[in-house]
Design a protein around this motif. Structure first.
Motif, PDB file in Angstrom:
ATOM      1  N   ARG A   1       0.869  -1.176   0.000  1.00 13.03           N
ATOM      2  CA  ARG A   1       0.000   0.000   0.000  1.00 13.03           C
ATOM      3  C   ARG A   1       0.906   1.227   0.000  1.00 13.03           C
ATOM      4  O   ARG A   1       1.638   1.455   0.962  1.00 13.03           O
ATOM      5  N   ASN A   2       0.833   1.990  -1.090  1.00  9.91           N
ATOM      6  CA  ASN A   2       1.755   3.116  -1.288  1.00  9.91           C
ATOM      7  C   ASN A   2       3.190   2.598  -1.219  1.00  9.91           C
ATOM      8  O   ASN A   2       3.567   1.720  -1.963  1.00  9.91           O
ATOM      9  N   LYS A   3       3.996   3.082  -0.266  1.00 10.71           N
ATOM     10  CA  LYS A   3       5.372   2.616  -0.129  1.00 10.71           C
ATOM     11  C   LYS A   3       5.527   1.562   0.959  1.00 10.71           C
ATOM     12  O   LYS A   3       6.631   1.089   1.221  1.00 10.71           O
ATOM     13  N   ASP A   4       4.435   1.203   1.597  1.00 15.23           N
ATOM     14  CA  ASP A   4       4.488   0.272   2.726  1.00 15.23           C
ATOM     15  C   ASP A   4       4.278  -1.162   2.273  1.00 15.23           C
ATOM     16  O   ASP A   4       3.370  -1.449   1.478  1.00 15.23           O
ATOM     17  N   PHE A   5       5.105  -2.077   2.806  1.00 13.46           N
ATOM     18  CA  PHE A   5       4.907  -3.508   2.621  1.00 13.46           C
ATOM     19  C   PHE A   5       4.072  -4.009   3.796  1.00 13.46           C
ATOM     20  O   PHE A   5       4.351  -3.678   4.944  1.00 13.46           O
ATOM     21  N   LEU A   6       3.067  -4.827   3.511  1.00 11.77           N
ATOM     22  CA  LEU A   6       2.137  -5.286   4.544  1.00 11.77           C
ATOM     23  C   LEU A   6       2.396  -6.744   4.907  1.00 11.77           C
ATOM     24  O   LEU A   6       2.927  -7.517   4.113  1.00 11.77           O
TER      25      LEU A   6
END
Length: 277
Positions: free
Chosen positions: A31-36
């Protein structure tokens, strides 16, 4: 599990539909630049989202990643998750790794099956006929009748923008309690032999090899035959320092702990990751 959670948009995640539960399982992604690294279940009948896991690594699961591949076995109630792109701490470079973990849907537990974090190209050239190299954006298909997973293609994440076209098949085979006990006893006897050698007691080391280690070896496995050869080679080594003895014992502990549930394992991240500067 926490109910009435809002599921945020994402890409590169894994999603499976369960006919039995009439639900969608949604894992990880970007999500955007975040890894979940979260796991959600969407109940199609109730139109309700339940968060099974907020952070998979905290429960022994996969680190935050995306473009991983997974397969659902409804009979066993398990989701098998294979590699993908991950981002190391304080690093902006995304790189694939080799790792297989299984999530038990009924018990809500993660199990680490195997992992290989080696990224050296020469290493994988030597292993090309033994195991698939790290990759992302590959295909993973599961045959529930034969209980076999098939892996095809993908991207190894090199600078040449290579595309893979290899095909692999693997099975998840669970050892029996007797097999686990034998392997655990073997590791303890190997440590005992190493202690005898380290203290210069070669007579007891030779007796340990002949009467206690050799009967535990499964000669149908090449890796265990190699273990016997390695133990024989250890008999030719000079006495070791206390540092080597401690290192052998730590190595044995790390091998034995793999036979126990994840909550018995020591934390995987380095302790330096918890230091606040």
């Amino acid at each position: 599990p926490a109910a009435h959670i809002k599921l945020k948009p994402r890409i590169g995640h894994s999603m499976h539909y369960s006919k039995e539960c009439k639900s969608l399982y949604i894992f990880a992604g970007q999500r955007n630049k975040d890894f979940l690294s979260d796991l959600f279940v969407y109940d199609i009948v109730k139109q309700e989202v339940v968060q099974f896991c907020k952070s998979a690594p905290a429960k022994g699961g996969q680190n935050a990643r995306y473009t991983q591949r997974s397969a659902l076995d409804e009979t066993k109630g398990e989701i098998c998750i294979l590699s993908g792109l991950s981002r190391k701490k304080d690093d902006t470079i995304d790189a694939p790794d080799n790792g297989v973990r299984v999530f038990d849907v009924k018990r809500g537990e993660w199990t680490k099956i195997c992992t290989n974090e080696n990224t050296e190209s020469q290493f994988w050239k030597k292993k090309k006929d033994q195991e698939p190299c790290p990759r992302y954006a590959h295909q993973l298909v599961y045959d529930p009748l034969k209980q076999v997973h098939y892996i095809f293609g993908g991207n190894p994440g090199d600078t040449k923008n290579t595309r893979l076209n290899d095909l692999w098949a693997f099975e998840l085979i669970r050892p029996t309690p007797d097999q686990i006990l034998r392997k655990a006893r073997l590791q303890l006897k190997i440590l005992q032999l190493q202690d005898f050698v380290s203290t210069g007691n070669l007579e007891k080391a030779l007796e340990c090899l002949k009467s206690q280690i050799e009967p535990l070896i499964d000669f149908s496995e090449d890796s265990e035959k190699q273990t016997l050869y390695d133990c024989s080679f250890d008999l030719c080594q000079p006495p070791s320092s206390q540092h080597v003895i401690s290192k052998n014992r730590l190595s044995t502990f790390n091998k034995l702990v793999q036979f126990f549930p994840p909550f018995f394992h020591p934390p995987e991240p380095k302790t330096t990751d918890f230091v606040i500067e």
